[in-house]
Design a protein around this motif. Sequence first.
Motif, PDB file in Angstrom:
ATOM      1  N   HIS A 165      28.776  62.813  72.400  1.00  0.00           N
ATOM      2  CA  HIS A 165      30.162  63.161  72.096  1.00  0.00           C
ATOM      3  C   HIS A 165      30.604  62.468  70.812  1.00  0.00           C
ATOM      4  N   ILE A 167      33.797  60.881  68.842  1.00  0.00           N
ATOM      5  CA  ILE A 167      35.057  60.260  69.251  1.00  0.00           C
ATOM      6  C   ILE A 167      35.839  59.838  68.011  1.00  0.00           C
ATOM      7  N   ASN A 169      40.132  58.512  67.226  1.00  0.00           N
ATOM      8  CA  ASN A 169      41.477  58.270  67.744  1.00  0.00           C
ATOM      9  C   ASN A 169      41.512  58.273  69.272  1.00  0.00           C
ATOM     10  N   ASP A 171      39.896  60.146  71.301  1.00  0.00           N
ATOM     11  CA  ASP A 171      39.704  61.457  71.926  1.00  0.00           C
ATOM     12  C   ASP A 171      38.348  62.039  71.555  1.00  0.00           C
ATOM     13  N   SER A 172      37.778  62.801  72.484  1.00  0.00           N
ATOM     14  CA  SER A 172      36.526  63.496  72.211  1.00  0.00           C
ATOM     15  C   SER A 172      36.776  64.639  71.235  1.00  0.00           C
ATOM     16  N   GLN A 173      35.917  64.726  70.236  1.00  0.00           N
ATOM     17  CA  GLN A 173      36.005  65.793  69.241  1.00  0.00           C
ATOM     18  C   GLN A 173      34.954  66.875  69.481  1.00  0.00           C
TER      19      GLN A 173
END
Length: 247
Positions: A165, A167, A169, A171-173
Amino acid sequence: LPYRVLEVLFSFLDTSDLRSCSLVCKNWYRFLNDENNDVWRLHCVRKLAEEALKSDILSNVPTYKAKLRAFYHSWNPNDCSRNVYIKTNGFTLHRNPVAQTTDGARGKIGFKTGRHCWEVWWEGPLGTVAMIGLMTKDSPVQCQGYSPLVGADSNSWGWNLVDNHLIHNGDSQGNYPPLNNAPKYQVGERIRVILDCEDNTLAFEKNYEFLGVAFRGLPNTQLYPAVSAVYGNTEVSMVYLGPPLDG
């Protein structure tokens, strides 16, 4: 002056002064442009640990000047978690077995212009989170619990080698590389990190296969190679290669 005399003179100067010397005349530039001459060899022997020169850690940086450059770009012992130390070879960090903490490190030199490439590889288990990527100086290098520290805030961008994954900020991108059932990282594999400050992109390469652009729209600020780990006694090495080779 004869090359033999230049060799003796330049070997006593600091590396920071050699750049100025190369601008004096074509003869001096031509001499210092030879990255395998005895001047660079002597500086390399003085600065680098013998174990680094004798091991294969620098196998992809063939010249003495390139090895010296890699050392100046390696992990910063003064910019890492208190649970991390840099081994005597100068290129490998060791994470101490401390529970419920995530620990990271930054490289000595950050980048704001140009194109740059470096290799990162794990020597030991990944644990639940193993991040590689970029940080600014504003991002922390230690936090409580087990988390994707590189990528946890707006000033860092990371790839989790455990679950593939991206990541940023916190959050997952999405998955990376963008393939169905992409193979997971195997301990010991060298990953090339490619930063393009002109296009403001970050990309990765594994086993000499380009995996595509991971992040776009990076800010025009100083960006540092970064890593974070959670597994006790794991070790992560980083070697700067210089500008990436296209094609």
